[in-house]
Enzyme design. Sequence first.
Site, PDB file in Angstrom:
ATOM      1  N   LYS A 187       0.863  -1.175   0.000  1.00 43.99           N
ATOM      2  CA  LYS A 187       0.000   0.000   0.000  1.00 43.99           C
ATOM      3  C   LYS A 187       0.898   1.223   0.000  1.00 43.99           C
ATOM      4  O   LYS A 187       1.469   1.579   1.023  1.00 43.99           O
ATOM      5  CB  LYS A 187      -0.907   0.045   1.240  1.00 43.99           C
ATOM      6  CG  LYS A 187      -1.984   1.120   1.120  1.00 43.99           C
ATOM      7  CD  LYS A 187      -2.593   1.493   2.451  1.00 43.99           C
ATOM      8  CE  LYS A 187      -1.699   2.395   3.269  1.00 43.99           C
ATOM      9  NZ  LYS A 187      -1.321   3.662   2.591  1.00 43.99           N
ATOM     10  N   GLU A 262      10.906   1.374   9.648  1.00 42.34           N
ATOM     11  CA  GLU A 262      11.745   2.562   9.436  1.00 42.34           C
ATOM     12  C   GLU A 262      10.913   3.746   9.899  1.00 42.34           C
ATOM     13  O   GLU A 262      10.032   4.210   9.172  1.00 42.34           O
ATOM     14  CB  GLU A 262      12.074   2.720   7.948  1.00 42.34           C
ATOM     15  CG  GLU A 262      12.876   1.579   7.352  1.00 42.34           C
ATOM     16  CD  GLU A 262      14.319   1.572   7.801  1.00 42.34           C
ATOM     17  OE1 GLU A 262      14.759   2.516   8.480  1.00 42.34           O
ATOM     18  OE2 GLU A 262      15.003   0.588   7.490  1.00 42.34           O
ATOM     19  N   CYS A 296      13.156  11.442   7.001  1.00 46.41           N
ATOM     20  CA  CYS A 296      13.258  10.892   8.359  1.00 46.41           C
ATOM     21  C   CYS A 296      14.634  11.158   8.961  1.00 46.41           C
ATOM     22  O   CYS A 296      14.765  11.278  10.174  1.00 46.41           O
ATOM     23  CB  CYS A 296      12.908   9.418   8.383  1.00 46.41           C
ATOM     24  SG  CYS A 296      13.789   8.469   7.142  1.00 46.41           S
ATOM     25  N   GLU A 393       9.528  15.158  16.094  1.00 44.04           N
ATOM     26  CA  GLU A 393      10.096  15.302  14.749  1.00 44.04           C
ATOM     27  C   GLU A 393       9.423  16.452  13.982  1.00 44.04           C
ATOM     28  O   GLU A 393       8.201  16.431  13.779  1.00 44.04           O
ATOM     29  CB  GLU A 393       9.861  13.987  14.008  1.00 44.04           C
ATOM     30  CG  GLU A 393      10.420  13.948  12.620  1.00 44.04           C
ATOM     31  CD  GLU A 393      10.291  12.557  11.993  1.00 44.04           C
ATOM     32  OE1 GLU A 393       9.329  11.834  12.292  1.00 44.04           O
ATOM     33  OE2 GLU A 393      11.178  12.211  11.202  1.00 44.04           O
TER      34      GLU A 393
HETATM   35  P1  NAD Z   1       0.633   9.641   9.701  1.00 46.51           P
HETATM   36  O1  NAD Z   1       1.415   9.305  10.916  1.00 46.51           O
HETATM   37  O2  NAD Z   1      -0.833   9.452   9.759  1.00 46.51           O
HETATM   38  O3  NAD Z   1       1.138   8.811   8.438  1.00 46.51           O
HETATM   39  C1  NAD Z   1       2.470   8.483   8.178  1.00 46.51           C
HETATM   40  C2  NAD Z   1       2.449   7.464   7.025  1.00 46.51           C
HETATM   41  O4  NAD Z   1       1.845   6.257   7.465  1.00 46.51           O
HETATM   42  C3  NAD Z   1       1.604   7.891   5.830  1.00 46.51           C
HETATM   43  O5  NAD Z   1       2.243   7.452   4.656  1.00 46.51           O
HETATM   44  C4  NAD Z   1       0.271   7.175   6.003  1.00 46.51           C
HETATM   45  O6  NAD Z   1      -0.363   6.857   4.784  1.00 46.51           O
HETATM   46  C5  NAD Z   1       0.683   5.911   6.697  1.00 46.51           C
HETATM   47  N1  NAD Z   1      -0.301   5.398   7.636  1.00 46.51           N
HETATM   48  C6  NAD Z   1      -1.020   6.103   8.544  1.00 46.51           C
HETATM   49  N2  NAD Z   1      -1.787   5.279   9.279  1.00 46.51           N
HETATM   50  C7  NAD Z   1      -1.537   4.019   8.824  1.00 46.51           C
HETATM   51  C8  NAD Z   1      -2.005   2.731   9.185  1.00 46.51           C
HETATM   52  N3  NAD Z   1      -2.860   2.535  10.219  1.00 46.51           N
HETATM   53  N4  NAD Z   1      -1.559   1.665   8.485  1.00 46.51           N
HETATM   54  C9  NAD Z   1      -0.670   1.808   7.474  1.00 46.51           C
HETATM   55  N5  NAD Z   1      -0.182   2.995   7.096  1.00 46.51           N
HETATM   56  C10 NAD Z   1      -0.599   4.090   7.770  1.00 46.51           C
HETATM   57  O7  NAD Z   1       0.856  11.143   9.390  1.00 46.51           O
HETATM   58  P2  NAD Z   1       1.341  12.025   8.172  1.00 46.51           P
HETATM   59  O8  NAD Z   1       0.688  13.347   8.347  1.00 46.51           O
HETATM   60  O9  NAD Z   1       1.204  11.371   6.857  1.00 46.51           O
HETATM   61  O10 NAD Z   1       2.867  12.195   8.505  1.00 46.51           O
HETATM   62  C11 NAD Z   1       3.168  12.756   9.771  1.00 46.51           C
HETATM   63  C12 NAD Z   1       4.404  12.228  10.340  1.00 46.51           C
HETATM   64  O11 NAD Z   1       4.758  10.952   9.851  1.00 46.51           O
HETATM   65  C13 NAD Z   1       5.587  13.094   9.980  1.00 46.51           C
HETATM   66  O12 NAD Z   1       5.659  14.172  10.870  1.00 46.51           O
HETATM   67  C14 NAD Z   1       6.729  12.167  10.144  1.00 46.51           C
HETATM   68  O13 NAD Z   1       7.110  12.167  11.500  1.00 46.51           O
HETATM   69  C15 NAD Z   1       6.172  10.825   9.834  1.00 46.51           C
HETATM   70  N6  NAD Z   1       6.589  10.322   8.517  1.00 46.51           N
HETATM   71  C16 NAD Z   1       7.767   9.677   8.476  1.00 46.51           C
HETATM   72  C17 NAD Z   1       8.227   9.209   7.269  1.00 46.51           C
HETATM   73  C18 NAD Z   1       9.553   8.499   7.198  1.00 46.51           C
HETATM   74  O14 NAD Z   1      10.171   8.489   6.144  1.00 46.51           O
HETATM   75  N7  NAD Z   1       9.997   7.840   8.258  1.00 46.51           N
HETATM   76  C19 NAD Z   1       7.491   9.411   6.115  1.00 46.51           C
HETATM   77  C20 NAD Z   1       6.264  10.080   6.193  1.00 46.51           C
HETATM   78  C21 NAD Z   1       5.816  10.529   7.420  1.00 46.51           C
END
Ligand code: NAD
Length: 488
Positions: A187, A262, A296, A393
């Site tokens: 996904k 990750e 990240c 973060e």
């Molecule tokens: P979020 O925490 O809701 O989502 C982060 C990612 O996880 C998104 O791609 C989302 O589609 C996915 N996701 C969310 N809930 C999920 C679930 N239950 N099952 C599977 N996938 C799920 O928030 P956001 O607004 O998209 O991002 C916010 C924070 O997420 C950022 O501040 C950052 O800290 C973190 N983030 C980290 C990375 C990374 O490369 N480690 C990438 C994107 C976001």
Amino acid sequence: LREYPDAKPMTEPTYPRPLQFIAGEWRPGGAGSAAQVRNPATGAVLAEVPKADKRDLDDALAAAQGSFDAWRKTSAVERGAILKRAAALLRERTPHIARLMTLEQGKTLPESTLEVTLSAETFDWYAAEGLRAYGRIIPSRVHGARQMVLPQPLGPVAAFAPWNFPALLPARKIAPALAAGCTMVMKPSEETPASAIALATALKDAGLPSGVLNLVFGVPSEVSAHLIRSDVIRKVTFTGSTAVGKVLASLAAENVKPCTLELGGHAPVLIFDDADIDRAVATCVQGKTRNAGQVCTSPTRFFVQDGIYEDFVARFSKALSGLVVGEGLASDSQMGALANGRRVQAMESLVEEAVAAGGKVVTGGRKIGDTGYFFQPTMLEGTPATARPMQVEPFGPVVLINRFADTAQAIREGNRLPYGLAAYVFTTASATAVTMSEELQAGGIGINSFAVSHIEAPFGGLKDSGYGHEGGPEGLMAYMHQKYVHHA
Ligand code: NAD
């Protein structure tokens, strides 16, 4: 700063209708549409993303299960040949894919172009590494017997990738899993579907058998719960926030499934008095504004030694304030839009909270314009360690900068948080470089560099930043178990 919408309108490629890829066929969502894909530079809707229903997910699981036996028995040479053909197609298609990526994610075109190139490189690298999934022969306890370790593919994988690197992060999961002989249901992010779809298209065109890779979209929590709980899935891999990673790890634990996580970070940068300041400033500007800070491993908590603090802050803030922020497709943009409106709100709250806690805005601090999701490269000085921005973060173009007196304090500050993904040191003293490499608790350490993620090297976090590795031979072995055979 040049404020959008002063940027000249660019010719946009037609954004394709995103579809799911299940059992080798493209199909819409059984439950209609899950969300809208928006251009972060304009806020304009580009497309609707499909919403999987239970049948879509079950079909994708059945396809991953049904194709596994033949794929694991396909030779590593043939699996690698398909990955290499897909890499060649990605290279041919780079200009087109890069434009779609910039449209859906907001990063500048050179950044998107580099990302597609690195994704192709990832396919090539694992095509070759799959040939080296060596086991070993252990000296036998009994003459004439054989004691063997045979790495074997784990089985169908459930993979979840985020929106910040919408091609590279899926590639870092797809390439090693397929090279190892695993099949996958992935996904990708609903916010950036076209980049992952371009990878699947290249693999299909390269001759990947039906069902080996499947892409689904939908409501993330529903999709992940359904896939991870399925008996078909034997391995889970996720890149994203620590909060979501903990949820997925506990779902995987229900049925004792191995996970690679990750997750987030809040990377410290420790700049010593003896650093080469010109080089440090140039590297920090580039490293901090890469992907508008939505990385990240982005450098986030800067600590500068007393002797060069004022000079460094003056030069770094001047360079940040001179950057051209604008539409990713515009040739003069040095930093693009943030990927979505949530990030702009997050940056505004971060600045507000830092200032309320006693921090001072040195440069930036504001959203740019009313169109799209642009934010000024920002520097905040003197935010106390207890304030939320120093603990959560930022994931945006914000520098939190403070001073330190000596090595002991640098180590304390560097290790203060429960994250342990990346840490950086700027120094010309090799003794300091050695000490900091030893003492900092992080999966990747950059010395005079922010480059801690290369395809040939393991990349992974400690503590709240996750576990397991992507990249390097470790990234291949993440999709294999070590079978021990004692042949008497
Ligand atoms: P979020 O925490 O809701 O989502 C982060 C990612 O996880 C998104 O791609 C989302 O589609 C996915 N996701 C969310 N809930 C999920 C679930 N239950 N099952 C599977 N996938 C799920 O928030 P956001 O607004 O998209 O991002 C916010 C924070 O997420 C950022 O501040 C950052 O800290 C973190 N983030 C980290 C990375 C990374 O490369 N480690 C990438 C994107 C976001």
